[in-house]
Design a protein around this motif. Structure first.
Motif, PDB file in Angstrom:
ATOM      1  N   SER A   1       0.833  -1.209   0.000  1.00  0.00           N
ATOM      2  CA  SER A   1       0.000   0.000   0.000  1.00  0.00           C
ATOM      3  C   SER A   1       0.868   1.259   0.000  1.00  0.00           C
TER       4      SER A   1
ATOM      5  N   LEU B   1       2.137   1.676  -3.589  1.00  0.00           N
ATOM      6  CA  LEU B   1       1.120   2.206  -4.500  1.00  0.00           C
ATOM      7  C   LEU B   1       0.906   3.699  -4.259  1.00  0.00           C
ATOM      8  N   GLU B   2       0.926   4.117  -2.997  1.00  0.00           N
ATOM      9  CA  GLU B   2       0.803   5.547  -2.701  1.00  0.00           C
ATOM     10  C   GLU B   2       1.985   6.329  -3.264  1.00  0.00           C
ATOM     11  N   ARG B   3       3.192   5.747  -3.165  1.00  0.00           N
ATOM     12  CA  ARG B   3       4.370   6.424  -3.687  1.00  0.00           C
ATOM     13  C   ARG B   3       4.284   6.548  -5.209  1.00  0.00           C
ATOM     14  N   ARG B   4       3.765   5.535  -5.886  1.00  0.00           N
ATOM     15  CA  ARG B   4       3.599   5.622  -7.336  1.00  0.00           C
ATOM     16  C   ARG B   4       2.673   6.765  -7.721  1.00  0.00           C
ATOM     17  N   GLU B   5       1.617   6.960  -6.932  1.00  0.00           N
ATOM     18  CA  GLU B   5       0.691   8.052  -7.224  1.00  0.00           C
ATOM     19  C   GLU B   5       1.327   9.419  -6.958  1.00  0.00           C
ATOM     20  N   GLU B   6       2.307   9.479  -6.059  1.00  0.00           N
ATOM     21  CA  GLU B   6       2.960  10.750  -5.753  1.00  0.00           C
ATOM     22  C   GLU B   6       3.970  11.168  -6.818  1.00  0.00           C
TER      23      GLU B   6
ATOM     24  N   ARG C   1       4.054  13.644 -13.137  1.00  0.00           N
ATOM     25  CA  ARG C   1       3.842  13.392 -14.551  1.00  0.00           C
ATOM     26  C   ARG C   1       4.061  14.687 -15.319  1.00  0.00           C
TER      27      ARG C   1
ATOM     28  N   HIS D   1       7.030  10.060 -15.203  1.00  0.00           N
ATOM     29  CA  HIS D   1       6.932   8.719 -14.616  1.00  0.00           C
ATOM     30  C   HIS D   1       5.646   8.056 -15.129  1.00  0.00           C
TER      31      HIS D   1
ATOM     32  N   ARG E   1       2.741   5.563 -15.938  1.00  0.00           N
ATOM     33  CA  ARG E   1       2.197   4.456 -15.139  1.00  0.00           C
ATOM     34  C   ARG E   1       1.969   3.185 -15.956  1.00  0.00           C
ATOM     35  N   ASP E   2       1.972   3.309 -17.290  1.00  0.00           N
ATOM     36  CA  ASP E   2       1.620   2.165 -18.128  1.00  0.00           C
ATOM     37  C   ASP E   2       2.819   1.300 -18.493  1.00  0.00           C
TER      38      ASP E   2
ATOM     39  N   LYS F   1       0.188  -7.284  -6.678  1.00  0.00           N
ATOM     40  CA  LYS F   1      -0.035  -7.099  -5.245  1.00  0.00           C
ATOM     41  C   LYS F   1       0.216  -8.412  -4.512  1.00  0.00           C
TER      42      LYS F   1
END
Length: 421
Positions: A294, A297-302, A305, A334, A336-337, A343
């Motif tokens: 989790s 995943l939060e770090r990826r959203e931060e 782009r 960065h 995402r695709d 997970k």
């Protein structure tokens, strides 16, 4: 270097093959025919890379070779037979064809007639000669019919060595004229040693990950020795070095555009962050895999782009941005695709096994829920089956109520009899 590198791994004699016990019956039949100088037809069947063609070539060489021990039993008789063989430069006439050389029946007939004519001219009429045809099972039935006809009508001094990967795709009549031999593939470790040995003999620059990928990967040779050596030659001639990157570029370039599989917690970086309680790298007793995932995943959203900007190479390759993790910002994009994020599986909080573990109270509640779902599915299937009848019954019931009848006065059995009537 010109030529087929796969033939560099061909042993010079049948006795030089590795792991003789694996194909003892096949080698003994070939060795017996070559030793006694008796021309026989063979149908050799086995998986790709099992050494069928190499065994046939070694058999022809052994056929023209005298006994190592001239005092052995029967050596004089075999020497007389060998002296009667008509050879050129110590070699027997040999025609090698593959299924690519014989696209139709006429091509094989023409190639065979030309070979017989040239062999009789060079070595004498009706001399001993051999024909090796690889991939008989890849030919259509009519081509196999013609090859069988030529085999049947040929002189007894013409030996046919036919190979194939699938016995069931070869006409049964070949088994009447040919001795059927089965061959098994080399042990993967022995085959890899042969592959690396050829690479060293040819002075090929390579690293072990690239060579192992070329030999083992299903997208490349898939552990077929002959195919791996031909791919080695192709890759080295084009790229001058056999590395994992060059092999990927040559044989599976789609891997560069395919999303890379990473774990959900990979965005936290390598090495993983330490637990603030026990100071051990996560996951630990205080922060399990779910928590680390989790956070990842939060770090990826931060991660930022930017349109029309260069992609962060560290993020694309490894799934985390070293600059962002260290300084809190990064000027690159960065996307995402580029990754397929996996997970971690859910684990039981009581016994820590992958859920459902079937060892704790959570399993009982889950089983009850599954049973309820199954009952609902059974009820729904019956409802769909009787939906029309239920609607008619509901309409009649509503009519009775509209006529002023009380609920207690409605006789449902009578309504059923009326509906049946």
């Amino acid at each position: 270097e010109k030529g087929d590198w796969s033939e560099s791994a061909f042993p010079d004699a049948l006795d030089d093959f590795r792991d003789q016990d694996r194909n003892a019956e096949a080698f003994e039949a070939l060795r017996s025919s070559a030793r006694d100088k008796e021309v026989r037809n063979f149908l050799v069947v086995g998986a790709r890379g099992s050494g069928k063609t190499a065994a046939c070539v070694a058999y022809v060489k052994d056929f023209a070779r005298p006994d190592a021990d001239p005092k052995a039993e029967g050596a004089r008789r075999r020497a007389k037979k060998l002296a009667k063989l008509k050879m050129k430069d110590g070699k027997l006439p040999l025609l090698r064809l593959t299924q690519d050389d014989v696209r139709n029946a006429a091509e094989f007939e023409s190639a065979f007639a030309k070979f017989v004519r040239m062999a009789d001219r060079d070595c004498g009429e009706k001399c001993t000669k051999f024909v090796i045809l690889d991939g008989l099972d890849q030919l259509l039935g009519k081509e196999q019919q013609l090859i069988y006809k030529i085999l049947k009508e040929s002189h007894k001094k013409v030996g046919f060595l036919l190979t194939g990967s699938s016995e069931r795709r070869i006409l049964d009549k070949f088994k009447k004229k040919c001795e059927l031999l089965h061959m098994k593939s080399l042990d993967p470790r022995d085959a890899l040693d042969v592959f690396l040995g050829v690479a060293q003999d040819k002075k090929v620059g390579f690293d072990r990950p690239g060579a192992c990928m070329l030999y083992r990967d299903k997208r490349c040779a898939d552990m077929s020795l002959g195919l791996a050596l031909r791919m080695l030659q192709r890759c080295f001639v084009k790229w001058d070095f056999v590395s994992e990157m060059n092999v990927t570029k040559e044989f599976c370039p789609e891997a560069f555009i395919a999303p890379k599989t990473i774990q959900a917690g990979a965005a936290m970086g390598v090495p993983a962050p330490r637990c603030p309680i026990c100071t051990l790298p996560m996951p630990c007793a205080h922060c399990d895999e779910q928590e680390l995932a989790s956070q990842g995943l939060e770090r990826r959203e931060e991660l930022p782009r930017y349109e029309n900007a260069l992609a962060c190479p560290c993020f694309v390759k490894y799934g985390y941005c070293r600059v962002f993790n260290e300084f809190g910002h990064c000027s690159l994009d960065h996307p995402r695709d580029r990754h397929d994020v996996i997970k971690p599986p859910l684990k039981c909080p009581q016994c820590t096994m992958v859920w459902p573990c079937r060892h704790c109270n959570f399993t009982r509640a889950r089983d009850e829920l599954l049973e309820t779902v199954k009952r609902a599915q059974r009820w729904f299937s019956r409802y769909n089956k009787d939906k029309v009848l239920l609607r008619r019954a509901a309409d009649r019931y509503k009519e009775k109520l509209d006529e002023g009848a009380e609920l207690e006065e409605i006789d449902f059995e009578l309504m059923d009899d009326e509906a049946d009537a």
